[in-house]
Write a protein that holds these residues in place. Structure first.
Motif, PDB file in Angstrom:
ATOM      1  N   ARG A  19      -8.023   1.875  -2.595  1.00 18.07           N
ATOM      2  CA  ARG A  19      -8.740   0.994  -1.676  1.00 18.07           C
ATOM      3  C   ARG A  19      -7.914  -0.251  -1.358  1.00 18.07           C
ATOM      4  O   ARG A  19      -7.778  -0.651  -0.200  1.00 18.07           O
ATOM      5  CB  ARG A  19     -10.073   0.586  -2.331  1.00 18.07           C
ATOM      6  CG  ARG A  19     -11.217   0.378  -1.382  1.00 18.07           C
ATOM      7  CD  ARG A  19     -12.532   0.286  -2.150  1.00 18.07           C
ATOM      8  NE  ARG A  19     -12.515  -0.744  -3.174  1.00 18.07           N
ATOM      9  CZ  ARG A  19     -13.307  -1.827  -3.171  1.00 18.07           C
ATOM     10  NH1 ARG A  19     -14.184  -1.992  -2.208  1.00 18.07           N
ATOM     11  NH2 ARG A  19     -13.248  -2.700  -4.149  1.00 18.07           N
ATOM     12  N   ALA A  20      -7.345  -0.833  -2.398  1.00 12.51           N
ATOM     13  CA  ALA A  20      -6.576  -2.064  -2.209  1.00 12.51           C
ATOM     14  C   ALA A  20      -5.297  -1.796  -1.430  1.00 12.51           C
ATOM     15  O   ALA A  20      -4.827  -2.650  -0.662  1.00 12.51           O
ATOM     16  CB  ALA A  20      -6.260  -2.694  -3.564  1.00 12.51           C
ATOM     17  N   GLN A  21      -4.751  -0.605  -1.610  1.00 17.06           N
ATOM     18  CA  GLN A  21      -3.535  -0.274  -0.863  1.00 17.06           C
ATOM     19  C   GLN A  21      -3.860  -0.039   0.602  1.00 17.06           C
ATOM     20  O   GLN A  21      -3.137  -0.492   1.503  1.00 17.06           O
ATOM     21  CB  GLN A  21      -2.862   0.961  -1.478  1.00 17.06           C
ATOM     22  CG  GLN A  21      -2.105   0.627  -2.765  1.00 17.06           C
ATOM     23  CD  GLN A  21      -1.592   1.856  -3.498  1.00 17.06           C
ATOM     24  OE1 GLN A  21      -2.186   2.933  -3.383  1.00 17.06           O
ATOM     25  NE2 GLN A  21      -0.526   1.695  -4.265  1.00 17.06           N
ATOM     26  N   ARG A  22      -4.961   0.646   0.874  1.00 19.50           N
ATOM     27  CA  ARG A  22      -5.352   0.899   2.264  1.00 19.50           C
ATOM     28  C   ARG A  22      -5.614  -0.419   2.986  1.00 19.50           C
ATOM     29  O   ARG A  22      -5.339  -0.567   4.172  1.00 19.50           O
ATOM     30  CB  ARG A  22      -6.628   1.739   2.307  1.00 19.50           C
ATOM     31  CG  ARG A  22      -6.389   3.194   1.956  1.00 19.50           C
ATOM     32  CD  ARG A  22      -7.162   4.147   2.873  1.00 19.50           C
ATOM     33  NE  ARG A  22      -7.098   5.503   2.331  1.00 19.50           N
ATOM     34  CZ  ARG A  22      -7.963   5.959   1.424  1.00 19.50           C
ATOM     35  NH1 ARG A  22      -8.961   5.186   1.011  1.00 19.50           N
ATOM     36  NH2 ARG A  22      -7.843   7.187   0.965  1.00 19.50           N
ATOM     37  N   ALA A  23      -6.126  -1.385   2.227  1.00 17.12           N
ATOM     38  CA  ALA A  23      -6.430  -2.686   2.844  1.00 17.12           C
ATOM     39  C   ALA A  23      -5.162  -3.494   3.079  1.00 17.12           C
ATOM     40  O   ALA A  23      -5.205  -4.579   3.649  1.00 17.12           O
ATOM     41  CB  ALA A  23      -7.388  -3.469   1.952  1.00 17.12           C
ATOM     42  N   GLY A  24      -4.027  -2.977   2.596  1.00 15.94           N
ATOM     43  CA  GLY A  24      -2.762  -3.675   2.831  1.00 15.94           C
ATOM     44  C   GLY A  24      -2.527  -4.831   1.900  1.00 15.94           C
ATOM     45  O   GLY A  24      -1.608  -5.625   2.099  1.00 15.94           O
ATOM     46  N   ALA A  25      -3.319  -4.938   0.839  1.00 21.13           N
ATOM     47  CA  ALA A  25      -3.168  -6.066  -0.079  1.00 21.13           C
ATOM     48  C   ALA A  25      -2.274  -5.702  -1.259  1.00 21.13           C
ATOM     49  O   ALA A  25      -1.452  -6.502  -1.703  1.00 21.13           O
ATOM     50  CB  ALA A  25      -4.536  -6.506  -0.591  1.00 21.13           C
ATOM     51  N   LEU A  26      -2.435  -4.490  -1.746  1.00 21.16           N
ATOM     52  CA  LEU A  26      -1.669  -4.032  -2.905  1.00 21.16           C
ATOM     53  C   LEU A  26      -0.452  -3.246  -2.420  1.00 21.16           C
ATOM     54  O   LEU A  26      -0.559  -2.421  -1.520  1.00 21.16           O
ATOM     55  CB  LEU A  26      -2.556  -3.138  -3.777  1.00 21.16           C
ATOM     56  CG  LEU A  26      -1.927  -2.482  -5.003  1.00 21.16           C
ATOM     57  CD1 LEU A  26      -1.448  -3.536  -5.996  1.00 21.16           C
ATOM     58  CD2 LEU A  26      -2.929  -1.547  -5.675  1.00 21.16           C
ATOM     59  N   ARG A  27       0.693  -3.516  -3.027  1.00 19.17           N
ATOM     60  CA  ARG A  27       1.912  -2.826  -2.595  1.00 19.17           C
ATOM     61  C   ARG A  27       1.734  -1.315  -2.752  1.00 19.17           C
ATOM     62  O   ARG A  27       1.098  -0.838  -3.690  1.00 19.17           O
ATOM     63  CB  ARG A  27       3.136  -3.328  -3.350  1.00 19.17           C
ATOM     64  CG  ARG A  27       3.076  -3.151  -4.830  1.00 19.17           C
ATOM     65  CD  ARG A  27       4.132  -4.006  -5.535  1.00 19.17           C
ATOM     66  NE  ARG A  27       5.483  -3.513  -5.298  1.00 19.17           N
ATOM     67  CZ  ARG A  27       6.585  -4.159  -5.690  1.00 19.17           C
ATOM     68  NH1 ARG A  27       6.491  -5.341  -6.303  1.00 19.17           N
ATOM     69  NH2 ARG A  27       7.758  -3.655  -5.451  1.00 19.17           N
ATOM     70  N   THR A  28       2.300  -0.586  -1.834  1.00 21.96           N
ATOM     71  CA  THR A  28       2.029   0.859  -1.784  1.00 21.96           C
ATOM     72  C   THR A  28       2.726   1.615  -2.899  1.00 21.96           C
ATOM     73  O   THR A  28       2.327   2.738  -3.217  1.00 21.96           O
ATOM     74  CB  THR A  28       2.487   1.447  -0.434  1.00 21.96           C
ATOM     75  OG1 THR A  28       3.858   1.090  -0.228  1.00 21.96           O
ATOM     76  CG2 THR A  28       1.634   0.904   0.684  1.00 21.96           C
ATOM     77  N   ASP A  29       3.761   1.018  -3.489  1.00 19.13           N
ATOM     78  CA  ASP A  29       4.439   1.737  -4.562  1.00 19.13           C
ATOM     79  C   ASP A  29       3.811   1.455  -5.930  1.00 19.13           C
ATOM     80  O   ASP A  29       4.320   1.912  -6.948  1.00 19.13           O
ATOM     81  CB  ASP A  29       5.944   1.426  -4.588  1.00 19.13           C
ATOM     82  CG  ASP A  29       6.224  -0.062  -4.532  1.00 19.13           C
ATOM     83  OD1 ASP A  29       5.249  -0.857  -4.510  1.00 19.13           O
ATOM     84  OD2 ASP A  29       7.406  -0.436  -4.511  1.00 19.13           O
ATOM     85  N   PHE A  30       2.702   0.733  -5.945  1.00 18.44           N
ATOM     86  CA  PHE A  30       1.975   0.580  -7.206  1.00 18.44           C
ATOM     87  C   PHE A  30       1.367   1.925  -7.562  1.00 18.44           C
ATOM     88  O   PHE A  30       0.800   2.606  -6.711  1.00 18.44           O
ATOM     89  CB  PHE A  30       0.875  -0.476  -7.074  1.00 18.44           C
ATOM     90  CG  PHE A  30       0.121  -0.716  -8.368  1.00 18.44           C
ATOM     91  CD1 PHE A  30       0.509  -1.726  -9.230  1.00 18.44           C
ATOM     92  CD2 PHE A  30      -0.963   0.084  -8.727  1.00 18.44           C
ATOM     93  CE1 PHE A  30      -0.170  -1.943 -10.427  1.00 18.44           C
ATOM     94  CE2 PHE A  30      -1.647  -0.120  -9.923  1.00 18.44           C
ATOM     95  CZ  PHE A  30      -1.244  -1.142 -10.769  1.00 18.44           C
ATOM     96  N   HIS A  31       1.482   2.289  -8.807  1.00 18.73           N
ATOM     97  CA  HIS A  31       0.946   3.576  -9.266  1.00 18.73           C
ATOM     98  C   HIS A  31      -0.096   3.317 -10.353  1.00 18.73           C
ATOM     99  O   HIS A  31       0.098   2.429 -11.179  1.00 18.73           O
ATOM    100  CB  HIS A  31       2.078   4.448  -9.817  1.00 18.73           C
ATOM    101  CG  HIS A  31       1.654   5.850 -10.136  1.00 18.73           C
ATOM    102  ND1 HIS A  31       1.174   6.210 -11.367  1.00 18.73           N
ATOM    103  CD2 HIS A  31       1.629   6.971  -9.369  1.00 18.73           C
ATOM    104  CE1 HIS A  31       0.884   7.516 -11.357  1.00 18.73           C
ATOM    105  NE2 HIS A  31       1.152   7.992 -10.152  1.00 18.73           N
ATOM    106  N   PRO A  32      -1.190   4.073 -10.365  1.00 17.97           N
ATOM    107  CA  PRO A  32      -2.226   3.833 -11.383  1.00 17.97           C
ATOM    108  C   PRO A  32      -1.685   3.807 -12.809  1.00 17.97           C
ATOM    109  O   PRO A  32      -2.220   3.101 -13.660  1.00 17.97           O
ATOM    110  CB  PRO A  32      -3.184   5.010 -11.168  1.00 17.97           C
ATOM    111  CG  PRO A  32      -3.064   5.328  -9.717  1.00 17.97           C
ATOM    112  CD  PRO A  32      -1.628   5.070  -9.362  1.00 17.97           C
ATOM    113  N   SER A  33      -0.635   4.556 -13.070  1.00 15.00           N
ATOM    114  CA  SER A  33      -0.094   4.564 -14.435  1.00 15.00           C
ATOM    115  C   SER A  33       0.499   3.202 -14.797  1.00 15.00           C
ATOM    116  O   SER A  33       0.770   2.939 -15.976  1.00 15.00           O
ATOM    117  CB  SER A  33       0.970   5.645 -14.579  1.00 15.00           C
ATOM    118  OG  SER A  33       2.128   5.320 -13.839  1.00 15.00           O
ATOM    119  N   ASP A  34       0.705   2.358 -13.811  1.00 12.84           N
ATOM    120  CA  ASP A  34       1.198   1.016 -14.114  1.00 12.84           C
ATOM    121  C   ASP A  34       0.175   0.229 -14.935  1.00 12.84           C
ATOM    122  O   ASP A  34       0.534  -0.719 -15.639  1.00 12.84           O
ATOM    123  CB  ASP A  34       1.534   0.259 -12.824  1.00 12.84           C
ATOM    124  CG  ASP A  34       2.802   0.793 -12.174  1.00 12.84           C
ATOM    125  OD1 ASP A  34       3.683   1.275 -12.914  1.00 12.84           O
ATOM    126  OD2 ASP A  34       2.915   0.744 -10.944  1.00 12.84           O
TER     127      ASP A  34
END
Lengths: 223, 223
Positions: B141-156
DNA sequence: TGGTAAGTGGACGCCATCGTCCACTTGAGC
DNA sequence: GCTCAAGTGGACGATGGCGTCCACTTACCA
């Protein structure tokens, strides 16, 4: 490889051979099982008796220090290289990346690091101070250049190393470390500062090991 | 405060009293000395015999789980709140900040977290899966909103929790944690991405504890 | 108030690690 | 080869945590 030629090892040939086997076995044992691995295990892996191990390295710390001597050298070298780098930001990144990579490459590096820089011994204390002073200089330089955010504090190095050290226990510490360091370096850039940071921790490198490892509190006194 | 009224504790009054004293003593002992503190120490602090302690909590894990029940509740709640938040980025930050704060507030939280979500037990496994799934949704959700960088991965998340957990041993874990989390959240913003990240680690929450804590490898088999 | 089951504490046996000690072995120099 | 100091290995006592067992105590209920 080792610079100790002026101090010729007065060990008998077989003893020197055993010494090397111990070091090799310990390195492997530390990497796989952490520095807390029983001394007897190291001795067995090396194919020697525990007495031989204890004669050569009376304490675990001495064994650790010997094993990570090269890495510590690399650590100091990284700092020097960084200070020589004309680009302050690149130098700053270099130190962080290098030290974290060393830390992630082999479990126990942190213990070695601290054993090499104990508060007590004057000579080593000087080395640690040099390290902290060098890093502080690096920080100032990178901040003046406008590359490093101004609210970065040298004590953040300790936070980074603590955080990075925790990744040693994962299946692929190097990969995890690289990922964490990438994130952190991105956040250290001057233009990454969005919300004001909470106050710096003031932690020194001496805080890399929990207090319990250095002076064990008496159980009774807490009652 | 605790919801267990439907399951009336069939303990005798004095036994219930002792149970509470054990919990209180254990909480303090864990905070000061870590979860590895000897069971006998906890019993002594509580003013009971070890037998009483073992009868009430046959394993250390059960004691840990009981002690951190509230925090685990808060953990789940934080995720729900985040998913309800209309602002995806704020929700994302909320979870990270809350869980890290809980982790930093009391040593042993990580152990409690994992004990509550073991792989084996079907029911608890479901809870962990829910947690991971919920967080993944939050990330998307946060990535679609353009707030969270797209290369963030849940395993982070696992990397963050591992890193944050290491700060528990410092004099002021909460302060150090806040500092680290501030940095990390800055680096997770979409506009913080400068250099390409190394590949994600793929670590799950199950990796929060080192392998040795779950299945101890035989010494002999390594030889 | 008395019977009884629940509850209690600490002694105890078990096990792992530590670090030392000592009787035996071996390499190096003559 | 012979000698002997340097080197060796494993047995051993000490330490400390774990978890159980059992004789004693006590809260609860009739």
């Amino acid at each position: 490889m080792r610079e100790i030629d002026a101090k010729p090892s007065r060990l008998r040939a077989d003893a020197e051979r055993n010494r090397q086997r111990i070091i090799e076995a310990a390195r492997e044992a530390f990497t796989w099982h952490g520095v807390e691995v029983p001394m007897a295990t190291i001795a067995r892996k090396a194919g020697v008796g525990v007495a031989t191990l204890y004669r050569r390295f009376p304490t675990r710390d001495e064994l650790i220090r010997e094993i990570f001597a090269d890495q510590l050298q690399a650590c100091s070298a990284a700092l020097d290289e960084a200070l020589d780098d004309p680009d302050p930001w690149r130098g700053f990144c270099h130190v962080i990346e290098k030290v974290c990579a060393l830390q992630a490459a082999e479990r126990g590096f942190t213990e070695a690091f601290l054993n090499a820089f104990p508060d007590a011994a004057a000579d080593h204390s000087r080395r640690r101070l040099e390290g902290e002073r060098g890093f502080a200089a690096l920080v100032r330089r990178a901040q003046r250049a406008g590359a490093l955010r101004t609210d970065f504090h040298p004590s953040d190095l300790t936070v980074v190393l603590l955080a990075n050290n925790a990744l040693s226990a994962t299946p692929d510490p190097a990969a995890a470390s690289r990922r964490l360091v990438s994130y952190l370096l991105d956040s250290f850039r001057a233009d990454a500062a969005h919300t004001p940071l909470p106050p710096p921790t003031g932690l020194g490198l001496g805080h890399l090991l929990p207090a319990g490892h250095r002076a064990r509190p008496t159980q009774g006194s807490i009652e």
